[in-house]
Write a protein that holds these residues in place. Sequence first.
Motif, PDB file in Angstrom:
ATOM      1  N   GLY A 312       0.827  -1.237   0.077  1.00  0.00           N
ATOM      2  CA  GLY A 312       0.053  -0.017   0.043  1.00  0.00           C
ATOM      3  C   GLY A 312       0.724   1.337   0.006  1.00  0.00           C
ATOM      4  O   GLY A 312       0.666   2.146  -0.773  1.00  0.00           O
ATOM      5  N   GLY A 313       1.913   1.099   0.811  1.00  0.00           N
ATOM      6  CA  GLY A 313       2.923   2.420   0.927  1.00  0.00           C
ATOM      7  C   GLY A 313       3.479   2.761  -0.514  1.00  0.00           C
ATOM      8  O   GLY A 313       3.718   3.824  -0.893  1.00  0.00           O
ATOM      9  N   ALA A 318       4.188   5.657  -5.288  1.00  0.00           N
ATOM     10  CA  ALA A 318       4.405   5.614  -6.712  1.00  0.00           C
ATOM     11  C   ALA A 318       3.422   6.671  -7.316  1.00  0.00           C
ATOM     12  O   ALA A 318       3.914   7.429  -8.326  1.00  0.00           O
ATOM     13  N   ARG A 319       2.265   6.580  -7.030  1.00  0.00           N
ATOM     14  CA  ARG A 319       1.164   7.646  -7.589  1.00  0.00           C
ATOM     15  C   ARG A 319       1.606   9.175  -7.156  1.00  0.00           C
ATOM     16  O   ARG A 319       1.447   9.954  -8.000  1.00  0.00           O
ATOM     17  N   ALA A 320       2.149   9.308  -6.032  1.00  0.00           N
ATOM     18  CA  ALA A 320       2.244  10.835  -5.521  1.00  0.00           C
ATOM     19  C   ALA A 320       3.806  11.140  -5.952  1.00  0.00           C
ATOM     20  O   ALA A 320       3.955  12.269  -5.929  1.00  0.00           O
ATOM     21  N   ALA A 321       4.802  10.165  -6.458  1.00  0.00           N
ATOM     22  CA  ALA A 321       6.008  10.529  -6.740  1.00  0.00           C
ATOM     23  C   ALA A 321       6.165  11.680  -7.836  1.00  0.00           C
ATOM     24  O   ALA A 321       6.925  12.630  -7.826  1.00  0.00           O
ATOM     25  N   GLN A 322       5.172  11.616  -9.067  1.00  0.00           N
ATOM     26  CA  GLN A 322       5.302  12.521 -10.107  1.00  0.00           C
ATOM     27  C   GLN A 322       5.119  13.952  -9.711  1.00  0.00           C
ATOM     28  O   GLN A 322       6.127  14.869  -9.949  1.00  0.00           O
ATOM     29  N   PHE A 343      15.834   4.345   6.908  1.00  0.00           N
ATOM     30  CA  PHE A 343      15.020   4.386   8.113  1.00  0.00           C
ATOM     31  C   PHE A 343      14.264   3.124   8.416  1.00  0.00           C
ATOM     32  O   PHE A 343      14.106   2.621   9.631  1.00  0.00           O
ATOM     33  N   ALA A 344      13.347   2.817   7.583  1.00  0.00           N
ATOM     34  CA  ALA A 344      12.085   1.954   7.916  1.00  0.00           C
ATOM     35  C   ALA A 344      12.966   0.613   7.954  1.00  0.00           C
ATOM     36  O   ALA A 344      12.718  -0.456   9.138  1.00  0.00           O
ATOM     37  N   ALA A 345      14.210   0.151   7.307  1.00  0.00           N
ATOM     38  CA  ALA A 345      14.776  -1.028   7.457  1.00  0.00           C
ATOM     39  C   ALA A 345      15.722  -1.203   8.846  1.00  0.00           C
ATOM     40  O   ALA A 345      15.560  -2.160   9.739  1.00  0.00           O
ATOM     41  N   LEU A 346      16.112   0.177   9.150  1.00  0.00           N
ATOM     42  CA  LEU A 346      16.948   0.045  10.381  1.00  0.00           C
ATOM     43  C   LEU A 346      15.903   0.050  11.635  1.00  0.00           C
ATOM     44  O   LEU A 346      16.129  -0.633  12.643  1.00  0.00           O
ATOM     45  N   LEU A 347      14.635   0.773  11.422  1.00  0.00           N
ATOM     46  CA  LEU A 347      13.616   0.623  12.381  1.00  0.00           C
ATOM     47  C   LEU A 347      13.244  -0.836  12.389  1.00  0.00           C
ATOM     48  O   LEU A 347      12.990  -1.533  13.764  1.00  0.00           O
ATOM     49  N   SER A 365       5.084   0.023   6.223  1.00  0.00           N
ATOM     50  CA  SER A 365       4.262   1.145   5.677  1.00  0.00           C
ATOM     51  C   SER A 365       5.376   2.104   5.174  1.00  0.00           C
ATOM     52  O   SER A 365       5.328   2.573   4.097  1.00  0.00           O
ATOM     53  N   VAL A 366       6.468   2.526   6.230  1.00  0.00           N
ATOM     54  CA  VAL A 366       7.329   3.417   6.204  1.00  0.00           C
ATOM     55  C   VAL A 366       8.368   2.753   4.855  1.00  0.00           C
ATOM     56  O   VAL A 366       8.547   3.626   3.849  1.00  0.00           O
ATOM     57  N   ALA A 367       8.614   1.542   4.783  1.00  0.00           N
ATOM     58  CA  ALA A 367       9.549   0.844   3.698  1.00  0.00           C
ATOM     59  C   ALA A 367       8.788   1.127   2.470  1.00  0.00           C
ATOM     60  O   ALA A 367       9.196   1.294   1.521  1.00  0.00           O
ATOM     61  N   GLY A 368       7.477   0.934   2.374  1.00  0.00           N
ATOM     62  CA  GLY A 368       6.665   1.031   0.989  1.00  0.00           C
ATOM     63  C   GLY A 368       6.642   2.129   0.625  1.00  0.00           C
ATOM     64  O   GLY A 368       6.880   2.526  -0.684  1.00  0.00           O
ATOM     65  N   ALA A 369       6.713   3.230   1.646  1.00  0.00           N
ATOM     66  CA  ALA A 369       6.806   4.794   0.936  1.00  0.00           C
ATOM     67  C   ALA A 369       8.097   4.894   0.272  1.00  0.00           C
ATOM     68  O   ALA A 369       8.280   5.577  -0.664  1.00  0.00           O
TER      69      ALA A 369
END
Length: 514
Positions: A312-313, A318-322, A343-347, A365-369
């Motif tokens: 979901g993230g 991906a939609r918001a990136a442009q 940050f997500a991976a270290l968390l 969720s953070v990783a997905g973003a």
Amino acid sequence: MTTVTSPDPRRWWALGALVASMLTLGFDLTILNVALPTMAQDLGATTGEQQWMADAYVVVFAALMLPAGLLGDRFGRRRMLIVGLGIFLAGSLVGALAGDVNAVVVARAVMGVGAALVTPLALSVLPSLFAPEERTKAVGIVSAGSTLGLPLGPIIGGWLLGHFWWGSVFLINVPMAAIGILACVFLLPETSDPASPKVDTVSTALTAAGLGALIYAIIEAPTRGWGDPLVLAMFALAVVLIAALVLRERRAVRPMLDMGLLAHRGFLFNTLAATLVMFVLSGLMFVLPPYLQAVLGHDALGTGVRLLPMMGGLMVAARAAQPVVARFGARAVVSAGLVVLAFAALLGSRTTADSGYGFTALWLSVAGAGFGFSLVPAMSGALGTLPSDRAGSGSGLLMTLRQVGGAIGIALLGSLLSSTFRDRLDVTGLPAGTADTAGDSVVAAHLIAEKAGSAHLAVSANSAYVHGMGLVLIVCGVAALAAALLAAAFLPGTPRREESPTPGVAAPKADARQ
């Protein structure tokens, strides 16, 4: 390429069939991850064998994608698309009927051949169906079909495993591929480009053999030892084969693998960023399902649903990136996305056996973003730096290197997890043979703990697996951080879209190349 003079009324039906084909390939990249713990239990597969089941598809896919596109150009795109779907269907049937690990690995490799043919050709037939004013929309729809398959894979796989045997994750491909074949036969016109470069069989063989040797060495090293003569020999062979490939392609008049593209700084560092993102994503998708199933105790469907925060993230970002790239520029967005991913991976590396799913959902969720904000602009940026006459070869090279990153991610991070798990698992009091089997995977350890009635072994297996997963996530975090620093230092400063006189035209171009 041929373009239509008057719209074909069947073109949207044909597009629907292509989307179904790409959807199938999309969820085949993730559907097996949810099935691996169940297959490990039923087939007695070690972690290394699970890595081969996942990687056989990706290695063949990566090695054959460039020559597959050229085959379509020379011998007819519709014809080769039908052949690719047929091969994919045959591989899926073999997988559904497989009775041991080796048969599954062979099936996955055959499916990789089919997928390599379908992926570049599904996009290359669109100009024969759609006029330029509709083409961007059509490319976007096909690309969306492939992307949508990623989050659907774990859910469909989980549901199938909850109702049927594990072979159903292969069998689901058969009707989808059959529909695609029928649509190609009745709805697609034949197109070709006889002037395209010839398929170089030597380069294709060097690519496949070099990648295969590298992946073999990485997967076998934890079991045999990194100093084992066979492992060292395979690493040396991989270096020789890949070096021979690079030298051959640099000397070719019309190279199949255009290494000169890497001289473009923007292409090189955007491609490097996209490849490292796929390295991390593939590694995570390999180590997470056993954690959710074996350690947290969820069933296959529950595991698939619990992977959705990451997907979901990824899709939201991906939609918001442009628009964010339009505001801040690609270099800033790619770098920031990679920092978020780090940050997500270290968390996530702080996960313990008692953390529960809530903490996992947060960092996923953070990783997905982070994935979405780094991967999409990096891919658009890579192709946006190339001259239009090299966009085709650039796209092929980018997709190939992305798949290589994914294959190495599964091999390297899976091997790190395997060796750490085996070293940390407490098998005190178990017979030597049983102890060795318990060290094969967390699933095997839980099965033995259940048979022996050993709560201690189950607790030790959970602790050892989570420790290994933590190390994998630290490596992912460091890789993402290194990629962020490279992107910030070396990516060319890109003009913001808002400064462009035709912002409405620029955005669709980026979408079309994704």
